[in-house]
Each structure stands twice: as C-alpha cells, then as structure tokens.
Design an enzyme around this catalytic site. Structure first.
Site, short mmCIF file in Angstrom:
data_model
loop_
_atom_site.label_atom_id
_atom_site.label_comp_id
_atom_site.label_asym_id
_atom_site.label_seq_id
_atom_site.Cartn_x
_atom_site.Cartn_y
_atom_site.Cartn_z
N GLN A 281 34.76 25.87 -53.75
CA GLN A 281 36.05 26.45 -53.38
C GLN A 281 36.26 26.54 -51.85
OE1 GLN A 281 37.15 30.66 -54.09
NE2 GLN A 281 38.53 29.81 -55.64
N GLN A 338 34.72 18.41 -39.93
CA GLN A 338 33.92 19.43 -40.63
C GLN A 338 33.63 19.01 -42.08
OE1 GLN A 338 32.88 21.89 -38.81
NE2 GLN A 338 31.77 23.01 -40.38
N GLU A 365 54.59 13.69 -23.46
CA GLU A 365 56.02 13.90 -23.79
C GLU A 365 56.38 15.38 -23.79
OE1 GLU A 365 58.02 11.28 -26.40
OE2 GLU A 365 56.72 9.60 -25.86
N GLY A 366 55.83 16.09 -22.83
CA GLY A 366 56.01 17.54 -22.72
C GLY A 366 54.87 18.23 -23.43
C1 LIG Z 1 47.67 9.18 -22.47
C2 LIG Z 1 48.90 9.62 -21.73
C3 LIG Z 1 50.03 8.83 -21.78
C4 LIG Z 1 51.18 9.20 -21.07
N1 LIG Z 1 52.27 8.38 -21.09
C5 LIG Z 1 53.33 8.66 -20.27
C6 LIG Z 1 54.40 7.72 -20.13
O1 LIG Z 1 54.43 6.65 -20.77
N2 LIG Z 1 55.40 8.02 -19.28
C7 LIG Z 1 55.42 9.17 -18.55
O2 LIG Z 1 56.36 9.38 -17.79
N3 LIG Z 1 54.41 10.07 -18.66
C8 LIG Z 1 53.37 9.84 -19.50
N4 LIG Z 1 52.33 10.74 -19.61
C9 LIG Z 1 52.35 11.96 -18.79
C10 LIG Z 1 52.51 13.23 -19.59
O3 LIG Z 1 53.80 13.33 -20.10
C11 LIG Z 1 52.11 14.40 -18.68
O4 LIG Z 1 50.71 14.35 -18.53
C12 LIG Z 1 52.53 15.73 -19.26
O5 LIG Z 1 53.92 15.88 -19.22
C13 LIG Z 1 51.89 16.91 -18.50
O6 LIG Z 1 52.03 16.78 -17.13
P1 LIG Z 1 50.75 16.99 -16.19
O7 LIG Z 1 49.66 16.12 -16.70
O8 LIG Z 1 51.19 16.78 -14.78
O9 LIG Z 1 50.32 18.49 -16.40
P2 LIG Z 1 50.84 19.76 -15.58
O10 LIG Z 1 52.33 19.72 -15.52
O11 LIG Z 1 50.09 19.82 -14.30
O12 LIG Z 1 50.38 20.95 -16.52
C14 LIG Z 1 49.05 21.46 -16.50
C15 LIG Z 1 48.99 22.62 -17.51
O13 LIG Z 1 49.90 23.66 -17.11
C16 LIG Z 1 50.79 23.96 -18.18
N5 LIG Z 1 52.10 24.30 -17.63
C17 LIG Z 1 52.80 23.63 -16.67
N6 LIG Z 1 53.97 24.24 -16.42
C18 LIG Z 1 54.02 25.32 -17.26
C19 LIG Z 1 54.98 26.36 -17.50
N7 LIG Z 1 56.15 26.40 -16.85
N8 LIG Z 1 54.67 27.30 -18.42
C20 LIG Z 1 53.50 27.28 -19.10
N9 LIG Z 1 52.57 26.32 -18.91
C21 LIG Z 1 52.82 25.36 -18.01
C22 LIG Z 1 50.86 22.68 -19.01
O14 LIG Z 1 51.26 22.95 -20.34
C23 LIG Z 1 49.41 22.19 -18.92
O15 LIG Z 1 48.64 22.88 -19.87
C24 LIG Z 1 51.19 10.42 -20.34
C25 LIG Z 1 50.04 11.22 -20.32
C26 LIG Z 1 48.91 10.83 -20.99
C27 LIG Z 1 47.68 11.70 -20.91
#
Ligand SMILES: Cc1cc2nc3c(=O)[nH]c(=O)nc-3n(C[C@H](O)[C@H](O)[C@H](O)COP(=O)(O)OP(=O)(O)OC[C@H]3O[C@@H](n4cnc5c(N)ncnc54)[C@H](O)[C@@H]3O)c2cc1C
Length: 384
Positions: A281, A338, A365-366
């Site tokens: 279970q 797991q 993508e955010g």
């Molecule tokens: C494999 C991969 C593929 C990607 N492909 C693309 C692509 O094709 N095109 C493109 O444009 N980008 C792409 N990205 C970029 C991706 O969208 C960003 O990495 C992402 O939006 C986060 O931005 P950052 O890495 O600068 O983190 P940061 O913005 O530096 O954030 C760091 C941390 O702080 C947190 N944080 C930041 N601001 C806030 C807030 N106001 N409140 C609470 N928490 C917050 C975040 O959630 C995160 O945990 C890709 C990333 C990866 C890893």
C-alpha cells in the site's frame, strides 16, 4: 499505460496518435544516447516538420496546420513523454513564430512566415540576457537606427535554446532608454553577418537541447525586420510567453507521464516480501499520488488551452498551468526514482534523467516564482 485522452475530433485523435507513434518508434530509442552525448538532433526536427508539427497551431492560410492549442499541446505532450529536449525545442520553435504571426504586417507574414512554419526551418527566441532573466525590461542589447534605413544590433542574448543551430531568431532589443516601452521585436536570419554563438552551456539535463549565448556584433537588419512597431517589443514578448508557457506545461506533463508509465511498469514486475511492490500500500499510494499529479497538470493545462482556443483571456491560467505542471513534473519524476529504488538512481533507466530534466521546467520561460508574481498581479487586478 498511455494517457487516457478526451480529444475533440477524429482528426485530432489521428494527429495525437501520429505524435505518439513517432515518439515511441523514432524518438524514445534515440533519447538516452543523444542526451548522454549532448548531441542536438537537428534531423528529428526535419522529420517533425515534414509531418506538420512545426506549424501546428497556426492557421492554414499562413502555412500552419490550423490545429487548436488543445490538440497541439497533446501532440507536444506525447513527444515530450519520449524525449523532453525535442518537446522543448518544438515548443520554443512555435513560440518563436508567434510575434511574426500575431504582430507582423501582411507583407512581412507573406515574406517569411510560410517558410518558418513549413518544417525545414527551426527558430530561436532571444529575450533573456545574463543580467536580465526574470526582469527582461533590464535588457541592454541595443538596436540603433542606421542610415540605410534599418537597424544595427549589438549585445549578447543569454540562454538561447537552439543558439547557433536555429535558422532564424526572434530578438528583443532596446531601441530607446524607456524601460518597458523602449524594447522592440526583430526577426533575425540565423546566418546574419556579425551574429555568433558562444560554446553551448554544459547543463545538468536537457543536454540534447543546445543552449548558448548569442553575440550580436553590429548585426545589420533591414527596416522591414522590425515586427509590431517600435517600442511594442516587451508586450509582444510577454504575450508570446503566455502561449509558450502552455507549451512548457505540456512538455512537463508529458515528461511526468513518461516517468509514471515507467514506474508503474516496474512496480508491477518488481517483487519484495513475496509480491509485486505495487501491491504494497505504501508504494501503491505513492503511484496513485503521481497519477493524480499528472492528471491534474494535464487538466489545468488543457483548460487554459481551451480558453485560448475560444479567444478568452488566458494569461493567469497559463501561469497557473506552468506552475502546477512543472511542479508536478519535479515531484513525479523524483518519486519515480524512488519507486525504482537503487535502479532508479542509475542510468539503466531514464527516470534519473527525467528528474534532471524536470528541474529546468521550473526555471525557464519565467521561473515559478515569477509565475506566482504574474498570478498575484492578476488577482490584485481582477480578484479570484
Ligand atoms: C536550459 C535553458 C533554456 C533557456 N532558453 C531560453 C530561450 O530560448 N530564450 C530566452 O530568452 N531565455 C531562455 N532561458 C532563460 C530563462 O528564461 C531564464 O533563466 C529565467 O527566466 C530566469 O532568469 P535568470 O536565470 O536570470 O534568473 P534570475 O532572474 O537571476 O533569478 C534568480 C532567482 O531569483 C528569483 N527571483 C527573481 N526575481 C524575483 C522576484 N521578483 N520575486 C521572487 N523571486 C525572484 C528567481 O525565481 C530565481 O529563483 C533558458 C534558460 C535555461 C536554463
């Protein structure tokens, strides 16, 4: 046990069925090897293109397959259950076509959109920068007007999926100092002089998907490469992301379904204390929770897609879907490891890879923090 679907038409069943058979017969057998070698499977996108998947949710008049999002997302889910890197690539390509399809002039669409959707070309989306990820309005890449007339682009775009591999890039760059209204959208040919890709990032997962910084060094663009008017870029980018996030939610759902299928199969075979572990279970309940998470992720994603298909606002629902589905994928893939016990931790089975792949879904993508921010802003404006 494949996902039990509720598709709107026999045509939709045929399309999603085709995606499932391509996924199982052509993608699944190659996924582990290509991910291990970090080999980008460009040929797979040609195959998907020939079958019409690269232009699937766009109208037939502009060269797409004219399918509703509800159907496109379920095909994407099937592909992602076999190979997440390919699902992500398909989703990014579809999002890269969105600005031209939604905001381009008739002439611009006539010139470029048909071939972008036809299947031979692959797109990339250049929004993020090293210091502008969650806050894209902090971007510094600049497009300066030239005498020609046209634009000269300089700067570096980080994290570009298909960076260095794509045939075209949808680029967001600063055309004035105004923080949000100073950003514009451009369509850039992949072979534009002055455009170069840095060596790909070495990632913990999704290694079959190339991610690279793209350097723009005085890249000259003709005036008609500006999409949607000067200053409209950030609004276009965010609107494209609403649809893109539904794509990522579907990829995450597919990934979770793939892990669940493996875990169930394993739990029916593996015996301890004289019976299959699924009959204990404690383990059966773990699998039940995984199934509930996958079905919830699918339901919330498809409900948002149906709103989009009906022309209703869906931004809040898209953020909720991305949040719920990617958190579900993280949990389900971790629990699948797991269920498989020690074997789950080895490369004999794909579940450890699924777990690594799920992590990035909560980031790109955010991030899921940013999804909560978007949802909270909607709540503040409109109430629950
Ligand atoms: C494999 C991969 C593929 C990607 N492909 C693309 C692509 O094709 N095109 C493109 O444009 N980008 C792409 N990205 C970029 C991706 O969208 C960003 O990495 C992402 O939006 C986060 O931005 P950052 O890495 O600068 O983190 P940061 O913005 O530096 O954030 C760091 C941390 O702080 C947190 N944080 C930041 N601001 C806030 C807030 N106001 N409140 C609470 N928490 C917050 C975040 O959630 C995160 O945990 C890709 C990333 C990866 C890893």
């Amino acid at each position: 046990m494949p996902a039990e679907r509720n598709l709107p038409t026999p045509e939709a069943e045929e399309i999603v069925g085709l995606a499932r058979s391509v996924a199982r017969e052509q993608l699944a057998p190659r996924a582990a090897g290509a991910e291990e070698d970090a080999a980008f499977p460009r040929d797979v996108f040609r195959t998907l293109g020939e079958l019409g998947f690269l232009g699937m949710p766009y109208p037939e008049e502009v060269g797409g397959a004219g399918q509703p999002y509800e159907v496109y997302l379920q095909a994407l889910e099937e592909i992602s259950a076999a190979w997440a890197s390919v699902g992500v690539g398909l989703s990014v390509h579809v999002m890269s076509c969105y600005p031209l399809a939604g905001f381009g002039t008739a002439e611009q669409r006539e010139t470029w959109l048909g071939e972008m959707l036809a299947g031979d070309l692959l797109g990339g989306y250049c929004l993020s920068e090293a210091d502008a990820g969650s806050d894209p309005a902090a971007m510094r890449t600049r497009a300066a007007p030239t005498d020609a007339p046209g634009w000269s682009v300089s700067g570096a775009k980080a994290w570009v999926t298909h960076g260095g591999e794509a045939d075209f890039y949808t680029l967001f760059a600063r055309t004035s100092e105004e923080r949000s209204r100073g950003i514009s959208c451009f369509l850039v040919p992949g072979d534009a002089p002055g455009l170069s890709a840095a060596p790909p990032e070495r990632k913990m997962g999704l290694t079959g998907s190339t991610t690279a910084t793209l350097d723009y060094e005085g890249v000259e663009l003709a005036a008609d490469r500006l999409i949607g008017g000067e200053g409209a870029g950030l609004q276009i980018a965010l609107q494209a992301l609403d649809s893109g996030r539904l794509g990522i939610a579907a990829v995450a759902t597919g990934l979770a379904q793939g892990s669940l299928d493996l875990a169930v199969e394993y739990a029916k075979e593996r015996e301890t204390f004289g019976r299959p572990i699924i009959e204990h279970q404690g383990l059966g309940f773990l699998l039940a929770d995984m199934a509930a998470a996958v079905e919830s992720a699918r339901a919330v994603t498809l409900e948002a897609a149906r709103r989009r298909d009906r022309g209703l606002p869906f931004s809040r629902q898209a953020s909720i879907a991305k949040l719920v589905a990617t958190d579900a994928a993280m949990k389900v893939t971790t629990d699948a490891v797991q269920v498989l016990g020690g074997f789950g931790y080895t490369k004999e089975f794909p579940v450890e890879r699924h777990m690594r792949e799920a992590k990035v879904m909560q980031i790109f993508e955010g991030t899921n923090q940013i999804q909560r921010l978007v949802i909270a802003r909607h709540l503040a404006r409109q109430g629950g």
